[in-house]
Write an enzyme that holds these catalytic residues in place. Structure first.
Site, PDB file in Angstrom:
ATOM      1  CG  HIS A  79      -2.310   1.229   0.252  1.00 21.76           C
ATOM      2  ND1 HIS A  79      -3.120   2.191  -0.813  1.00 21.76           N
ATOM      3  CD2 HIS A  79      -2.904   1.129   0.929  1.00 21.76           C
ATOM      4  CE1 HIS A  79      -4.067   2.908  -0.177  1.00 21.76           C
ATOM      5  NE2 HIS A  79      -3.543   2.156   1.016  1.00 21.76           N
ATOM      6  CG  HIS A  83      -5.329  -0.913  -4.193  1.00 23.88           C
ATOM      7  ND1 HIS A  83      -3.774  -0.889  -4.384  1.00 23.88           N
ATOM      8  CD2 HIS A  83      -4.535   0.367  -3.748  1.00 23.88           C
ATOM      9  CE1 HIS A  83      -2.639  -0.273  -4.559  1.00 23.88           C
ATOM     10  NE2 HIS A  83      -3.024   0.316  -3.906  1.00 23.88           N
ATOM     11  CG  ASP A  85      -4.318   5.053  -3.236  1.00 23.24           C
ATOM     12  OD1 ASP A  85      -4.107   3.592  -3.072  1.00 23.24           O
ATOM     13  OD2 ASP A  85      -3.301   5.162  -4.229  1.00 23.24           O
ATOM     14  CG  HIS A  89      -2.664   5.646   0.565  1.00 21.59           C
ATOM     15  ND1 HIS A  89      -2.211   5.395   1.813  1.00 21.59           N
ATOM     16  CD2 HIS A  89      -1.927   6.398  -0.228  1.00 21.59           C
ATOM     17  CE1 HIS A  89      -0.957   5.002   0.975  1.00 21.59           C
ATOM     18  NE2 HIS A  89      -0.863   5.118  -0.404  1.00 21.59           N
ATOM     19  CG  HIS A 218      -0.226   8.422  -3.732  1.00 19.96           C
ATOM     20  ND1 HIS A 218       0.765   8.251  -4.155  1.00 19.96           N
ATOM     21  CD2 HIS A 218      -0.722   7.289  -3.449  1.00 19.96           C
ATOM     22  CE1 HIS A 218       0.513   6.970  -5.107  1.00 19.96           C
ATOM     23  NE2 HIS A 218      -0.539   6.307  -3.871  1.00 19.96           N
TER      24      HIS A 218
HETATM   25 MN    MN Z   1      -2.097   2.723  -2.186  1.00 20.68          MN
END
Ligand code: MN
Length: 268
Positions: A79, A83, A85, A89, A218
């Protein structure tokens, strides 16, 4: 009808795209931040463990270890810099795809740009909310199916300066823009998007550890097979709607993410 006209009429799809690239009618824009030992890396506070910075290790350079060639080992976290994800992750995506398993078709799609530079300049902790996206849609139309929402915060101007890019206060807490919990949940669970792209070090706000759930972008994107791309630049060269995005991470088997080259195609 002349033969050339027949050929023109038959020139569709890929041939048309290549012709437009050759004439400059369509332009290729590199959205990738150059990757080097100076690339700022996310810094998690104690007691969490951090990834290493990117570095090159010389193995030979036209010398005794390799008289006719130069090559390096690369050392890097997954990361780092621009980049991707991947779902695994995050804990919410732990049963999902690694970066090598992401369908490439999900990584190529229409891109739209939400410009929140003014809001982020006024408040480094600015959070994109659903109403910002709805306001954008009322002007530009619905978010595209399988598309990418690129959030333009102006943060790319800081990308070569670790201190201002991470923007930590005296207590060591980072301040950078991100998404509200409600917006992250909507993008993950309801939006037609494949993912989001940001100019910051991560897809969540600098202060997202204090949101509930922590790091909602996330949490909700990776938990719903949607993806994130970070540290983008040159979004100024993209229209609000109409660009095509190409996200190209390395297919690292078992990888939770990968540095990526990210391009946009735009009509000039
Ligand atoms: Mn990341």
């Amino acid at each position: 009808m002349e033969l050339s006209a027949v050929n023109d009429a038959r020139q569709t799809g890929l041939a048309s795209l290549l012709a437009d690239l050759a004439t400059g009618r369509t332009e290729l824009v590199d959205l990738t931040t150059p990757l080097s030992a100076a690339t700022p890396t996310l810094e998690l506070p104690e007691p969490f463990a951090n990834l290493i910075d990117f570095s090159l290790e010389e193995v030979s350079a036209y010398n005794a270890p390799g008289p006719y060639w130069k090559h390096h080992n690369i050392h890097t976290g997954e990361h780092i810099g621009t980049h991707v994800d991947a779902p695994i992750h995050w804990a919410t995506g732990r049963d999902g795809k690694d970066v090598a398993q992401i369908d490439p078709a999900r990584l190529l799609g229409p891109a739209v740009v939400l410009d929140v530079r003014a809001e982020a300049a006024a408040d480094p902790d600015f959070l994109v909310d659903i109403h910002h996206i709805r306001a954008w849609e009322s002007e530009h139309g619905a978010l595209p199916k399988g598309g990418w929402l690129l959030v333009r915060t102006g943060w790319d101007s800081r990308s070569q300066d670790r201190e201002s890019f991470l923007n930590k206060d005296e207590q060591g807490h980072p301040h950078s823009p991100g998404f509200t919990v409600e917006c992250a949940q909507w993008i993950g669970e309801e939006s037609p998007l494949s993912g989001v792209g940001v100019e910051t070090v991560g897809i969540d706000a600098g202060a997202a550890g204090g949101q509930q759930p922590p790091f909602p972008a996330h949490h909700f994107l990776l938990g719903n097979d949607k993806y994130g791309v970070t540290s983008l630049r040159n979004l100024a060269q993209l229209p609000p709607v109409g660009a095509a995005l190409i996200v190209a991470p390395l297919p690292i088997v078992g990888g939770t993410g990968s540095p990526a080259r990210v391009f946009a195609l735009v009509d000039a």
